[in-house]
Scaffold this active site. Structure first.
Site, PDB file in Angstrom:
ATOM      1  N   ARG A 136       2.560   8.471   8.858  1.00  0.00           N
ATOM      2  CA  ARG A 136       2.372   9.686   8.514  1.00  0.00           C
ATOM      3  C   ARG A 136       1.048  10.453   9.509  1.00  0.00           C
ATOM      4  O   ARG A 136       1.169  11.576   9.806  1.00  0.00           O
ATOM      5  CB  ARG A 136       2.202   9.821   7.140  1.00  0.00           C
ATOM      6  N   ASP A 185       0.773  -1.195  -0.060  1.00  0.00           N
ATOM      7  CA  ASP A 185       0.042   0.087   0.010  1.00  0.00           C
ATOM      8  C   ASP A 185       0.814   1.212  -0.038  1.00  0.00           C
ATOM      9  O   ASP A 185       0.453   2.305   0.406  1.00  0.00           O
ATOM     10  CB  ASP A 185      -0.845   0.105   1.460  1.00  0.00           C
ATOM     11  N   HIS A 211      13.054   5.332  12.705  1.00  0.00           N
ATOM     12  CA  HIS A 211      12.924   5.430  11.051  1.00  0.00           C
ATOM     13  C   HIS A 211      13.679   6.890  10.487  1.00  0.00           C
ATOM     14  O   HIS A 211      13.907   7.729  11.319  1.00  0.00           O
ATOM     15  CB  HIS A 211      11.468   5.742  10.817  1.00  0.00           C
ATOM     16  N   GLU A 270      -2.134   5.070   2.814  1.00  0.00           N
ATOM     17  CA  GLU A 270      -1.992   3.692   2.137  1.00  0.00           C
ATOM     18  C   GLU A 270      -3.513   3.165   1.967  1.00  0.00           C
ATOM     19  O   GLU A 270      -3.520   2.436   1.125  1.00  0.00           O
ATOM     20  CB  GLU A 270      -1.496   2.896   3.384  1.00  0.00           C
ATOM     21  N   HIS A 318       6.302   5.260  13.210  1.00  0.00           N
ATOM     22  CA  HIS A 318       6.387   6.014  11.959  1.00  0.00           C
ATOM     23  C   HIS A 318       5.466   6.580  10.915  1.00  0.00           C
ATOM     24  O   HIS A 318       5.766   7.541  10.146  1.00  0.00           O
ATOM     25  CB  HIS A 318       7.441   5.238  11.075  1.00  0.00           C
ATOM     26  N   GLU A 363      -0.370  -8.841  -0.916  1.00  0.00           N
ATOM     27  CA  GLU A 363      -0.690  -8.352   0.418  1.00  0.00           C
ATOM     28  C   GLU A 363      -2.073  -7.482  -0.220  1.00  0.00           C
ATOM     29  O   GLU A 363      -2.263  -6.581   0.232  1.00  0.00           O
ATOM     30  CB  GLU A 363       0.291  -7.690   1.069  1.00  0.00           C
TER      31      GLU A 363
END
Ligand code: UD1
Ligand code: UDP
Length: 382
Positions: free
Chosen positions: A212, A98, A243, A134, A210, A120
């Site tokens: 967004r 994604d 990250h 995503e 991490h 996936e």
């Protein structure tokens, strides 16, 4: 027999980890020519995975920029893939999951009328802003793909409800295949700070964060809660491989830098990460991949998000959805630390996500689609 030319397109750390065993499986099939096109959305974190799995990209778009925006990742991938697809002329493009690489890779293939296989496929929260971007990326790829490789039955049912076109296969998640080679007894960490940890007498919590949609207040609250736990329990230590995203690093440094019993370290290579998880007490994370890996290792997981597209391990009892509020995170972390019965109920190895044979099923499905095999592969059932 004409070989099927399969090009796997990926660019971030999690895609690489989950595509590496598949690329290797495809390369072993006589009727398949396997190619890799790396977008380079992540530079160092992608290269690290390629090195561990001893893989090389046939093409590398090298798109990463320091403060990259979603638009820059998407446009640079689509433009970069133009000449690659014209030169290589693959019969099938595989994308994973994604990310923006996933969406842009699938769209580029569509522009060249090349069928897409989505590995996936079918994970959903049904909230387009969480995870962002995503949820939209994977939904759009669902419309483009001709072959959908769903890890679980629930993922496949999401796609059936949406009446997507194309063939749906239930394969298990390829990350479980990847773990077969990474987790080792008597593992020595490359980082001495990790070898020096007392996994027997201290409770080591593996932390990652991490996403967004967690930038800003949610991430600040998560880190304040983590800091409170570290300051409250003398036998608890956190290991947080941070990250490389500048937004994450700034926030982590501000709230967790210099705090006793919190180890802020550089991203680990995937072998180190899986072995850290295998030895830790439990996991706190907003990562997708960690929610699949930790249950397979019998490690409880507190998910630092408002929703999850991975309900299977919650149903199995190893994962709890905590949210991003300070008070909830503190309360549920304390419960797991203070109440052995709660911990024991969560710390059991379950494997709703795969049996280690996802890649074989996907390769079989591709051979079936192109007429090299008469039978469709049987579905994965946990
Ligand atoms: C991306 C994916 C997200 C996935 C995550 C996995 C999108 C929109 N997001 O997150 O789904 O969960 O990767 O980690 O596709 N950076 C480096 N070196 C690296 C990697 C990153 O320096 O090896 C820095 C760069 O400054 C880059 C920034 O991190 O601009 C952010 O990278 P990006 O791929 O945009 O990360 P996310 O969107 O956070
Ligand atoms: N991971 C890693 N090193 C780290 C942190 C994570 O190798 O320092 C691995 C982790 O084991 C999992 C994958 O990276 O396989 C998850 O990636 P990430 O959390 O970045 O993305 P997500 O899964 O949330 O998309």
């Amino acid at each position: 027999m004409k070989k099927i030319k399969v090009m796997s397109v990926f660019g971030t750390r999690p895609e690489a980890i989950k595509m590496a065993p598949l690329v290797k499986t495809l390369a072993r099939r006589e009727g398949i020519e396997s190619l890799c096109c790396l977008t380079g959305q992540h530079r160092q974190m992608l290269d690290s995975v390629m090195e561990i799995f001893r893989l090389k990209g046939d093409y590398d778009l090298n798109i990463m920029q320091k403060q990259q925006t979603l638009s820059s990742i998407t446009t640079r991938t689509i433009l970069g893939m133009e000449s690659v697809l014209e030169e290589a002329k693959p019969d099938l493009i595989l994308v994973h999951g994604d990310t923006s690489t996933t969406f842009a890779g699938a769209l580029a293939a569509f522009y060249h009328k090349i069928p897409v296989g989505h590995v996936e496929a079918g994970l959903r929260t049904y909230d387009v802003y969480s995870p962002f971007p995503e949820e939209m990326n994977r939904t759009l790829v669902g419309d483009i793909a001709a072959l959908h490789f769903s890890p679980t039955l629930a993922n496949a049912e999401n796609l059936r409800k949406e009446a997507v076109k194309g063939e749906i296969f239930i394969t298990g998640n390829t990350v479980i295949d990847a773990m077969a080679t990474t987790v080792q007894p008597n593992f020595r960490f490359a980082l001495e700070e990790l070898n020096a940890l007392d996994f027997e007498n201290k409770r080591i919590i593996a932390l990652t964060c991490h996403r967004r949609e967690n930038y800003g207040k949610p991430m600040e609250d998560i880190f304040r809660a983590v800091r409170h736990i570290a300051e409250t329990y003398e036998d608890v230590e956190f290991v947080y491989p941070v990250h490389l995203s500048p937004a994450v690093r700034e926030c982590a440094g501000k709230y967790l830098g210099g705090v006793e019993r919190i180890h802020l370290i550089e991203p680990l290579d995937v072998e180190q990460m899986h072995n850290l998880m295998a030895r830790c007490h439990f996991v706190m994370t907003d990562s997708g991949g960690l929610q699949e890996e930790a249950p397979a290792l019998g490690k409880p997981v507190l998910v630092l998000r408002r929703e999850t597209e991975r309900p299977e391990a919650i149903a199995a009892g190893t994962v709890k959805l905590v949210g991003v509020e300070y008070a909830d995170i503190v309360r549920l972390a304390k419960e797991l630390l203070d109440e052995p019965a709660v911990f024991d109920a969560m710390a059991k190895a379950v494997n709703p996500y795969g049996d280690g044979h996802a890649c074989e099923r996907i390769a079989d499905a591709i051979e079936w689609y192109f007429g090299q095999r008469s039978e469709k592969p049987a579905d994965f059932r946990p």
